[in-house]
Write an enzyme that holds these catalytic residues in place. Structure first.
Site, PDB file in Angstrom:
ATOM      1  N   CYS A 146      -2.084  -2.369  13.962  1.00 17.09           N
ATOM      2  CA  CYS A 146      -1.408  -1.254  14.644  1.00 17.09           C
ATOM      3  C   CYS A 146      -0.059  -1.649  15.216  1.00 17.09           C
ATOM      4  O   CYS A 146       0.646  -0.819  15.783  1.00 17.09           O
ATOM      5  CB  CYS A 146      -2.323  -0.705  15.726  1.00 17.09           C
ATOM      6  SG  CYS A 146      -4.003  -0.476  15.116  1.00 17.09           S
ATOM      7  N   HIS A 281       1.928   2.698  23.632  1.00 19.07           N
ATOM      8  CA  HIS A 281       1.002   2.592  22.503  1.00 19.07           C
ATOM      9  C   HIS A 281      -0.049   3.690  22.667  1.00 19.07           C
ATOM     10  O   HIS A 281      -0.384   4.381  21.719  1.00 19.07           O
ATOM     11  CB  HIS A 281       0.379   1.198  22.463  1.00 19.07           C
ATOM     12  CG  HIS A 281      -0.447   0.916  21.260  1.00 19.07           C
ATOM     13  ND1 HIS A 281       0.039   1.062  19.979  1.00 19.07           N
ATOM     14  CD2 HIS A 281      -1.738   0.517  21.118  1.00 19.07           C
ATOM     15  CE1 HIS A 281      -0.914   0.747  19.104  1.00 19.07           C
ATOM     16  NE2 HIS A 281      -2.000   0.426  19.774  1.00 19.07           N
ATOM     17  N   GLU A 292      -2.934  -1.414  28.737  1.00 23.55           N
ATOM     18  CA  GLU A 292      -1.504  -1.130  28.628  1.00 23.55           C
ATOM     19  C   GLU A 292      -0.917  -0.789  29.992  1.00 23.55           C
ATOM     20  O   GLU A 292       0.194  -1.224  30.331  1.00 23.55           O
ATOM     21  CB  GLU A 292      -1.258   0.026  27.637  1.00 23.55           C
ATOM     22  CG  GLU A 292       0.227   0.312  27.473  1.00 23.55           C
ATOM     23  CD  GLU A 292       0.551   1.213  26.286  1.00 23.55           C
ATOM     24  OE1 GLU A 292      -0.376   1.858  25.752  1.00 23.55           O
ATOM     25  OE2 GLU A 292       1.740   1.258  25.909  1.00 23.55           O
ATOM     26  N   LYS A 313       0.994   9.470  20.222  1.00 26.27           N
ATOM     27  CA  LYS A 313      -0.330   9.608  19.585  1.00 26.27           C
ATOM     28  C   LYS A 313      -1.103  10.802  20.110  1.00 26.27           C
ATOM     29  O   LYS A 313      -2.043  11.267  19.455  1.00 26.27           O
ATOM     30  CB  LYS A 313      -1.147   8.328  19.786  1.00 26.27           C
ATOM     31  CG  LYS A 313      -0.583   7.132  19.022  1.00 26.27           C
ATOM     32  CD  LYS A 313      -1.472   5.906  19.174  1.00 26.27           C
ATOM     33  CE  LYS A 313      -0.868   4.696  18.471  1.00 26.27           C
ATOM     34  NZ  LYS A 313       0.280   4.117  19.246  1.00 26.27           N
ATOM     35  N   HIS A 318      -3.238   8.327  15.706  1.00 30.14           N
ATOM     36  CA  HIS A 318      -2.843   6.925  15.563  1.00 30.14           C
ATOM     37  C   HIS A 318      -2.547   6.638  14.094  1.00 30.14           C
ATOM     38  O   HIS A 318      -3.448   6.646  13.253  1.00 30.14           O
ATOM     39  CB  HIS A 318      -3.981   6.041  16.072  1.00 30.14           C
ATOM     40  CG  HIS A 318      -3.612   4.597  16.224  1.00 30.14           C
ATOM     41  ND1 HIS A 318      -2.460   4.054  15.685  1.00 30.14           N
ATOM     42  CD2 HIS A 318      -4.234   3.581  16.874  1.00 30.14           C
ATOM     43  CE1 HIS A 318      -2.404   2.774  15.995  1.00 30.14           C
ATOM     44  NE2 HIS A 318      -3.468   2.454  16.709  1.00 30.14           N
ATOM     45  N   PHE A 382      -5.222  -4.332  16.923  1.00 26.84           N
ATOM     46  CA  PHE A 382      -6.416  -5.097  16.615  1.00 26.84           C
ATOM     47  C   PHE A 382      -5.941  -6.451  16.105  1.00 26.84           C
ATOM     48  O   PHE A 382      -5.022  -6.524  15.285  1.00 26.84           O
ATOM     49  CB  PHE A 382      -7.236  -4.423  15.501  1.00 26.84           C
ATOM     50  CG  PHE A 382      -7.983  -3.191  15.939  1.00 26.84           C
ATOM     51  CD1 PHE A 382      -8.289  -2.959  17.261  1.00 26.84           C
ATOM     52  CD2 PHE A 382      -8.409  -2.268  15.002  1.00 26.84           C
ATOM     53  CE1 PHE A 382      -8.989  -1.827  17.657  1.00 26.84           C
ATOM     54  CE2 PHE A 382      -9.111  -1.136  15.378  1.00 26.84           C
ATOM     55  CZ  PHE A 382      -9.399  -0.916  16.710  1.00 26.84           C
TER      56      PHE A 382
END
Lengths: 396, 80
Positions: A146, A281, A292, A313, A318, A382
């Site tokens: 990501c 994010h 975050e 998002k 996403h 990830f």
């Protein structure tokens, strides 16, 4: 930066993405951020369409928009051997893998298409764009789940700074809305069972998968100015670190991610007090949004509460390996228009997450000290990969 | 299996047309180069031929093919 392009669940185009987001439109339908307005047959030749996996098709169309905006149509303004291309993806051509695997099971190994590998290889999008636009400098794909899109832009920036290219076409593309894609992400319990993307909200329950591509044309600043190009914004800073903590969960203190934020701000020659906006994010998972928030607080200190933070998002889902690039495009449109898109669906505050997440509706971007506006765009992946871009509006 | 040259021609033209070139351009004398049909396309054509007619065309067979007619003739010959 002289060109922007995007194909997203909001439709075709970089301005479409940001305008609709700012208007409060949500591109998520039935729990998926699909590019419903994207019709490859209408936009590509038969040969192009059938030789490209969907992720590469999205990249080619978004690149065309960015290159047109840069004014490169017809002839590029630099030696083609000095124009690079870096296109990220998290997964690559998963639809091709699934289709050809079915062919192998149903009809035997001899019937697997010779186009299988060239369609699903993660560098296929970069290969397709370089061929279509005759870009002959360095080119490759970038893979960091990501965070891939952010890495592509950061790597492109460094390629120019290092003197290896005069310009780079860069970004990310992803198309994983497939049976196997859903099965895998569902098995991880990463996807929202309610099909709602509401980052930072107390009720957040996972991310909504989307697809699309975001592309940018970066040029060496003096060269762009010399040819009289319209400068849209500047990629001012790049910071990247790694959690080295867990395969999928973010490091909960936000320490390594905060360091990436600090590095990007410092690389831009700025201070936390000069950050006007954060494109988060903001995945809508419990763990990301908490980590975050912690990272932003660590990096910005007392300034954290002042800075508006919103998640693209919330409007498109996403986009995995495309997310960092599409969100950079949305952030640049924010700098250009002076309008911050809201975090859609944010209604119930989480007592632990106490920053300004721009709920409800779009808001004017307030610039500090009369300088060109400065924004940062976060991508955390990830695998623990953290990327932060600092993006500065063009001087007026 | 008996197969006529007409049947093979029709199947070959249909398959090649699905790869991109306009069906009207695909004549017996048209070269693969003119039609922008490359080696990857020819492997796909060979797969169709193998499934339809049980004719196995190998890489060395394909290298010799210059025109659509060459391909049709080879397939008909092998299918007999």
């Amino acid at each position: 930066m002289t060109g922007l392009g995007a194909v997203t669940p909001m439709g075709i185009g970089a301005t479409t993405l940001h305008d609709r987001w700012a208007d409060g439109v949500c591109g998520i339908v039935d729990g998926a951020g699909a590019c419903r307005e994207f019709d490859p047959k209408a936009l590509l030749s038969v040969k192009e369409a059938r030789r490209l996996d969907r992720f590469s098709q999205l990249a080619v169309i978004a690149s065309g928009e960015a290159i047109a905006q840069a004014g490169w149509e017809g002839e590029a303004p630099y030696d083609p051997l000095r124009i690079g291309c870096i296109i990220a993806t998290g997964i690559g051509g998963i639809d091709t893998v699934e289709t050809q695997h079915d062919v192998m099971r149903d009809r035997g190994t001899r019937m697997v298409s010779p186009l299988g590998i060239p369609q699903y290889m993660p560098n296929a999008a970069a290969a397709a764009v370089t061929m279509k636009y005759s870009l002959r400098g360095q080119s490759y794909g970038v893979v960091s789940a990501c965070a891939s899109g952010g890495h592509a832009i950061g790597s492109a920036m460094r390629m120019i700074q290092y003197g290896d290219a005069d310009a780079v076409v860069c970004g990310g593309a992803e198309a994983t809305l497939t049976e196997f894609g859903y099965a895998c992400f569902n098995a991880m319990q990463a996807l929202s069972p309610t099909g709602m993307s509401r980052p930072f909200d107390a009720r957040r329950d996972g991310f909504v998968m989307g697809e699309g591509a975001g592309m940018l044309v970066l040029e060496e600043a003096d060269a762009a100015a010399a040819r009289g190009a319209t400068i849209l914004a500047e990629v001012a800073g790049f910071g990247s670190t790694t959690d080295a903590y867990h395969l999928t969960a973010p490091e909960p203190t936000g320490g390594p991610a905060s360091r990436a934020i600090e590095l990007a701000i410092r690389d831009a020659g700025a201070e936390p007090a000069q950050v006007d906006y954060i494109n988060a994010h903001g995945t809508s998972t419990q763990l990301n949004d908490a980590a975050e928030t912690a990272a932003i607080k660590l990096a910005l200190g007392a300034e954290a509460k002042r800075v508006p933070i919103s998640s693209t998002k919330s409007a498109i889902g996403h986009l995995l390996g495309a997310a960092g690039a599409v969100e950079a495009v949305a952030t640049v449109r924010t700098l250009i228009t002076g309008v911050i898109g809201p975090t859609l669906g944010y209604e119930v505050p989480d007592p632990e997450l106490d920053l300004d997440y721009v709920p409800g509706e779009a808001r004017a971007l307030i610039t500090s000290n009369g300088h060109p506006p400065l924004a940062i765009s976060n991508s955390f992946a990830f695998g623990g990969h953290n990327v932060v871009l600092a993006l500065r509006g063009a001087a007026t | 299996m008996s197969v006529t040259a007409e049947q093979v021609e029709s199947r070959v033209v249909e398959t090649l047309a699905s790869f991109g070139p306009d069906a009207s351009q695909i004549t017996r004398t048209a070269t693969f180069e003119e039609l922008d049909i490359d080696s990857l396309d020819l492997v796909e054509l060979a797969q169709v031929v193998e499934e339809e007619y049980g004719v196995i065309l190998k890489g060395e067979d394909m290298k010799e093919l210059k025109t659509v007619g060459d391909a049709i003739d080879l397939i008909v010959e092998r299918a007999e």
